[in-house]
Design an enzyme around this catalytic site. Structure first.
Site, PDB file in Angstrom:
ATOM      1  N   CYS A 134       0.835  -1.211   0.000  1.00  0.00           N
ATOM      2  CA  CYS A 134       0.000   0.000   0.000  1.00  0.00           C
ATOM      3  C   CYS A 134       0.869   1.260   0.000  1.00  0.00           C
ATOM      4  O   CYS A 134       1.598   1.507  -0.943  1.00  0.00           O
ATOM      5  CB  CYS A 134      -0.942  -0.010   1.201  1.00  0.00           C
ATOM      6  SG  CYS A 134      -1.964  -1.477   1.338  1.00  0.00           S
ATOM      7  N   ASP A 180      -9.957  -3.035  -6.618  1.00  0.00           N
ATOM      8  CA  ASP A 180      -9.063  -2.069  -5.982  1.00  0.00           C
ATOM      9  C   ASP A 180      -9.340  -0.680  -6.538  1.00  0.00           C
ATOM     10  O   ASP A 180      -9.084  -0.407  -7.718  1.00  0.00           O
ATOM     11  CB  ASP A 180      -7.607  -2.460  -6.228  1.00  0.00           C
ATOM     12  CG  ASP A 180      -6.624  -1.727  -5.337  1.00  0.00           C
ATOM     13  OD1 ASP A 180      -6.964  -0.619  -4.882  1.00  0.00           O
ATOM     14  OD2 ASP A 180      -5.525  -2.252  -5.101  1.00  0.00           O
ATOM     15  N   HIS A 212      -8.194  -4.283  -2.160  1.00  0.00           N
ATOM     16  CA  HIS A 212      -6.994  -3.572  -1.723  1.00  0.00           C
ATOM     17  C   HIS A 212      -6.618  -3.997  -0.298  1.00  0.00           C
ATOM     18  O   HIS A 212      -7.464  -4.084   0.588  1.00  0.00           O
ATOM     19  CB  HIS A 212      -7.249  -2.061  -1.755  1.00  0.00           C
ATOM     20  CG  HIS A 212      -6.045  -1.236  -1.513  1.00  0.00           C
ATOM     21  ND1 HIS A 212      -5.150  -0.906  -2.511  1.00  0.00           N
ATOM     22  CD2 HIS A 212      -5.557  -0.673  -0.383  1.00  0.00           C
ATOM     23  CE1 HIS A 212      -4.183  -0.169  -2.008  1.00  0.00           C
ATOM     24  NE2 HIS A 212      -4.396  -0.012  -0.718  1.00  0.00           N
TER      25      HIS A 212
END
Length: 244
Positions: A134, A180, A212
């Site tokens: 991330c 995502d 995600h």
């Protein structure tokens, strides 16, 4: 931009079960989680964590798993003690733009460079592989070049610019989620186009049925998530075993 700025999905997730076996130490003044292998292969993994920082069980367990594959693994505190809390964020107590402004390349890059220098020149590792989840993926990409990281793997990246991706000079593997909103299908296609033009070893694996954050904070009680999480970890290890 090849991935969009962090959003609420970046701080949602499930705490994984297990007991970390590494130790909290210092690299100069940087708090760092160390996971040391029983049978070291001479190489290191530098995990650029997400907004939760290194004192987070999930990333520590992943570091332990990389160490079990022979890699000395470190998770430095790139956020200088200012990790984001889920409850605070969801309760509206976090000013995200202000938090991001405190944690940008001007503050994170020097920390990363100190850690890389320590691994190369003090611990004398042969190669350094970067892992980014991330938020941390941006900084893996920024350091994937000569005299810094030697190879890298990132999962569901956020905030990576096309200029940063275009500047890499070393092999990169990406684990992407089907659902995502930050690393979208359009972002994946843009990333693939850039990587193909660089004529470097690269890989983009798409995992269906997950969103995600799956590779670090997914709900492992869900079969599809468990499968994708396990395969994404294997993707990273296989990439490193081949390219370091």
């Amino acid at each position: 931009m090849t991935s969009l700025p962090p959003g609420e999905c970046c701080i949602r997730g499930i705490k994984h079960e297990g007991t970390p076996t590494g130790s909290i130490e210092k690299i100069e003044n940087i708090t760092t989680y160390f996971a040391r292998p029983a049978r070291p292969n001479g190489n290191a993994i530098f995990i650029f964590g997400d907004v939760f920082g290194p004192i987070y069980q999930n990333v520590q367990l992943i570091a332990d798993n990389f160490a079990a594959q022979g890699y000395l693994t470190v998770v430095p505190d790139l956020l200088n003690g200012d990790a984001m809390g889920v409850e605070a964020f969801l309760g509206g107590k976090v000013d995200l733009p202000a938090w991001l402004a405190r944690h940008d390349p001007t503050t994170i890059d020097p920390i990363a460079e100190t850690v890389i220098d320590y691994l190369k020149n003090t611990l004398k590792v042969k190669s350094i592989a970067g892992v980014g989840y991330c938020f941390g993926a941006k900084y893996v990409v920024r350091h994937l070049k000569e005299n810094r990281l030697d190879v890298a793997y990132i999962a569901h990246p956020s905030f990576v610019t096309s200029e940063e991706l275009s500047a890499i000079t070393k092999p990169l593997s990406i684990a992407a989620a089907e659902d995502d909103a930050i690393f979208t299908q359009e972002n994946r296609f843009e990333s693939e186009k850039i990587l193909a033009g660089l004529i470097l070893p690269y890989q983009i694996n798409l995992y269906g049925g997950v969103g995600h954050g799956f590779a670090l904070r997914g709900d492992l009680s869900i079969k599809e998530v468990k499968f994708a999480t396990d395969r994404a970890f294997e993707q990273a290890v296989t990439w490193f075993d081949y390219w370091v």
